[in-house]
Design an enzyme around this catalytic site. Structure first.
Site, short mmCIF file in Angstrom:
data_model
loop_
_atom_site.label_atom_id
_atom_site.label_comp_id
_atom_site.label_asym_id
_atom_site.label_seq_id
_atom_site.Cartn_x
_atom_site.Cartn_y
_atom_site.Cartn_z
N LYS A 45 0.83 -1.22 0.00
CA LYS A 45 0.00 0.00 0.00
C LYS A 45 0.86 1.26 0.00
CE LYS A 45 -3.86 -0.13 2.52
NZ LYS A 45 -4.74 -0.31 3.71
N LYS A 47 2.31 2.65 2.32
CA LYS A 47 1.92 3.52 3.45
C LYS A 47 2.88 3.26 4.61
CE LYS A 47 -3.06 4.47 3.30
NZ LYS A 47 -4.29 4.52 4.12
N1 C2G Z 1 -12.81 6.67 5.75
C1 C2G Z 1 -13.93 7.49 5.75
N2 C2G Z 1 -13.78 8.82 5.90
C2 C2G Z 1 -12.54 9.36 6.05
C3 C2G Z 1 -11.40 8.54 6.07
C4 C2G Z 1 -11.56 7.18 5.91
O1 C2G Z 1 -15.07 6.99 5.61
N3 C2G Z 1 -12.44 10.73 6.19
C5 C2G Z 1 -13.00 5.23 5.60
C6 C2G Z 1 -12.32 4.66 4.36
O2 C2G Z 1 -13.16 4.80 3.21
C7 C2G Z 1 -12.14 3.19 4.74
C8 C2G Z 1 -11.92 3.26 6.26
O3 C2G Z 1 -12.39 4.55 6.68
O4 C2G Z 1 -13.34 2.46 4.48
C9 C2G Z 1 -10.46 3.11 6.64
O5 C2G Z 1 -9.71 4.10 5.97
P1 C2G Z 1 -8.11 3.89 5.84
O6 C2G Z 1 -7.57 3.54 7.17
O7 C2G Z 1 -7.57 5.04 5.08
O8 C2G Z 1 -8.05 2.56 4.97
P2 C2G Z 1 -7.47 2.42 3.47
O9 C2G Z 1 -6.08 2.85 3.44
O10 C2G Z 1 -8.46 3.02 2.57
O11 C2G Z 1 -7.43 0.82 3.33
O12 C2G Z 1 -8.38 -3.38 1.33
C10 C2G Z 1 -8.88 -2.09 1.64
C11 C2G Z 1 -7.82 -1.23 2.27
O13 C2G Z 1 -7.20 -1.88 3.35
C12 C2G Z 1 -8.45 0.09 2.73
#
Ligand code: C2G
Length: 137
Positions: A45, A47
């Site tokens: 990712k 990250k």
């Molecule tokens: N999210 C949200 N609003 C935000 C930030 C995040 O609704 N302001 C949601 C994202 O859409 C996701 C969840 O919170 O459903 C987790 O976000 P992240 O930790 O950024 O996860 P991500 O990096 O998108 O990883 O296989 C899927 C991945 O692992 C998703």
């Protein structure tokens, strides 16, 4: 019992994450959250997390609307997870809209509106800003 599954990194947990998890839990009776391992974040990712997998797991497990936390180790595990945990509904924030429609063959797929104005990246920037602005004494 209706079982819901969602995935994420959940670094520096913020209210956007909380909004998602609360709504995800409200889709059923039991919420499983698969959080990205440190290796998956780094290798796949691209990250770098402030908090380790164990820290992020401990924090999510403390939330009353999260019932189980499992590791997300790769992009390919979702179908197996849906089967293994007898998932009824898979959900993600709308920034992933359409990306996981292949799961519709196995369970309901729901994309919930993303919470605008907050992100882990933004939070990191705020902290950097706070401690790098020279103090005018
Ligand atoms: N999210 C949200 N609003 C935000 C930030 C995040 O609704 N302001 C949601 C994202 O859409 C996701 C969840 O919170 O459903 C987790 O976000 P992240 O930790 O950024 O996860 P991500 O990096 O998108 O990883 O296989 C899927 C991945 O692992 C998703």
């Amino acid at each position: 019992m209706k079982r819901v599954l969602t995935y994420g990194t959940y670094d520096l947990l913020h209210y956007g994450h909380i909004n998602l998890l609360k709504r995800a839990r409200a889709l059923g009776d039991y919420l499983i959250v698969a959080i990205s391992t440190d290796e998956f974040n780094k290798n796949m990712k691209n990250k770098v997390c402030v908090q380790s997998y164990e820290e992020r797991k401990t924090i999510l497990e403390s939330l009353r609307f999260v019932d189980l936390v499992i590791p997300e180790e790769n992009w390919e595990q979702k179908i197996n997870d849906v089967k293994l945990y007898h998932v009824d509904t898979f959900c993600m924030g709308s920034d992933w809209e359409g990306k996981f429609d292949f799961l519709k063959e196995y369970c309901e797929v729901v994309y919930l509106p993303r919470t605008e104005g907050i992100s882990t990246t933004q939070r990191k920037g705020q902290v950097i800003q706070m401690f790098s602005t020279p103090k005018i004494s």
